[in-house]
Enzyme design. Structure first.
Site, short mmCIF file in Angstrom:
data_model
loop_
_atom_site.label_atom_id
_atom_site.label_comp_id
_atom_site.label_asym_id
_atom_site.label_seq_id
_atom_site.Cartn_x
_atom_site.Cartn_y
_atom_site.Cartn_z
N GLY A 154 0.83 -1.21 0.00
CA GLY A 154 0.00 0.00 0.00
C GLY A 154 0.86 1.25 0.00
CE LYS A 182 5.41 0.76 -5.31
NZ LYS A 182 5.87 1.63 -4.25
CG ASN A 239 11.30 2.75 -8.30
OD1 ASN A 239 12.02 2.05 -9.00
ND2 ASN A 239 10.93 2.38 -7.08
#
Ligand SMILES: NC(=O)c1ccc[n+]([C@@H]2O[C@H](COP(=O)([O-])OP(=O)(O)OC[C@H]3O[C@@H](n4cnc5c(N)ncnc54)[C@H](O)[C@@H]3O)[C@@H](O)[C@H]2O)c1
Length: 338
Positions: free
Chosen positions: A135, A190, A255
């Site tokens: 999450g 993601k 990232n």
């Protein structure tokens, strides 16, 4: 009170240790990295991964795996970087009881095998009860007790609810779900979309571009996830769109930071060196493309990120490729009444 052994002593391991210690649990931390063990013992802090967050004296720290397991922990949390999940799980083989709860909190897909990390753990520690927590949970904020939410995926409702109760607090709300495939896929992919969002930032683009990448990004992840057996609800949840939003928007995301540098003209290697941390999205990008090919799913953003990272496609060209793709419906499943 639960006995919890956390394997890993990086940012997220420490965030979880602080959280569980605050919840009154008996926490032990282990790391394979001797400098981390020394630093945590001496300063109660990992000054590199999570500066400013100090762990209490109650938390035991050791570099000896047997010592970290000697109190027969109720839960083992695997909080190492994703590329060390297999090697760390291997160390547990033969050292834990049948049905041992092992909670994976790393995010990634194994390079080469394309396996989810919970499957890697299960392969290395057969008979264990492997589950996953994911999450929008930046350690920098969990460590400061800022309100945060997450989801726990497990094979049984009993295990999911047990982890939920152990982690839940006034500032950490946990939900449960049986969709481990969806949770793990979202957690890994993601990071690839976050690289793209960072590249857009690096090019100087604005909020419209970011919103486009987040929205069309979750669409791609959903398409692949459905083909792999995930449930559509997961993509609209905390491990799906929730984590994607935070990762694409936050400077805590390594990232995204690597993506910004690439957008500014750095190569992947230069960006990774500058960020000075594992950029898991680069590994996941390759894995995601292989999965897309395997399941015959169209994933244009993932494809362009791969071309930028591994085929030297200039970022501007990738943007043009995406913007000038054939015009299509937003949701092909929605059709006009005839
Ligand atoms: N940082 C966060 O906010 C956050 C939140 C949710 C999930 N995660 C996930 O948790 C995982 C760990 O992230 P992090 O931020 O703590 O990373 P980090 O770089 O801070 O820590 C990674 C840790 O891996 C361990 N490690 C390094 N080399 C090792 C080796 N050879 N063998 C075994 N262990 C080794 C070390 O304890 C190291 O600190 C990642 O998969 C990340 O995606 C991170």
């Amino acid at each position: 009170m639960a006995k919890v052994t956390i394997l890993g002593a990086g940012g997220w391991a420490i965030g979880i240790a602080v959280l569980l210690d605050n919840n009154g649990h008996d926490v032990t931390m282990w790391s394979a990295v001797s400098t981390e063990v020394k630093s945590l013992k001496r300063h109660r802090e990992n000054k590199i991964s999570l500066p400013g967050i100090v762990i209490s004296e109650k938390i035991k720290v050791t570099g000896d795996l047997d010592e970290s397991l000697q109190n027969d922990p109720d839960i083992i949390v695997l909080a190492v970087a994703s590329k060390f999940i297999r090697s760390t799980s291997k160390l547990l083989n033969g050292k834990v009881k049948d049905g041992q709860i092992i909670l994976n909190v790393a995010k990634g897909i194994e390079d080469g095998t394309l396996m989810f990390l919970t499957d890697v753990i299960e392969e290395e520690v057969p008979g264990s009860d492997v589950c996953v927590l994911s999450g929008p949970t930046h350690a920098e904020e969990v460590g400061k007790l800022m309100p945060t939410t997450c989801v726990v995926g497990a094979k049984s409702e009993k295990t999911a609810k047990y982890i939920q109760d152990v982690f839940a607090s006034q500032y950490f709300r946990t939900y449960v779900s049986p969709d481990m495939v969806g949770i793990e896929l979202c957690g890994a992919l993601k990071n690839v979309i976050a690289l793209a969002a960072g590249m857009a930032d690096g090019l100087g683009y604005g909020d419209n571009t970011k919103a486009a990448l987040i929205t069309r990004g979750i669409k791609e992840i959903t398409r692949l996830g459905l083909a792999m057996g995930a449930n559509v609800s997961t993509f609209a949840g905390l491990s799906g769109i929730g984590d994607l939003i935070v990762t694409c928007a936050s400077m805590h995301s390594r990232n995204r930071r690597a993506g910004i540098l690439i957008g500014q003209g750095y190569t992947l290697d230069e960006a990774v060196r500058e960020v000075n941390m594992v950029v898991e999205g680069a590994v996941s990008a390759k894995a995601a493309l292989e999965l897309a090919n395997k399941y015959k799913i169209e994933m244009p953003i993932i494809e362009e990120v791969n071309k930028i990272l591994f085929e030297d496609l200039p970022v501007e060209n990738a943007v043009q490729d995406l913007m000038l793709r054939q015009n299509i419906a937003e949701h092909p499943e929605l059709v006009w009444n005839k």
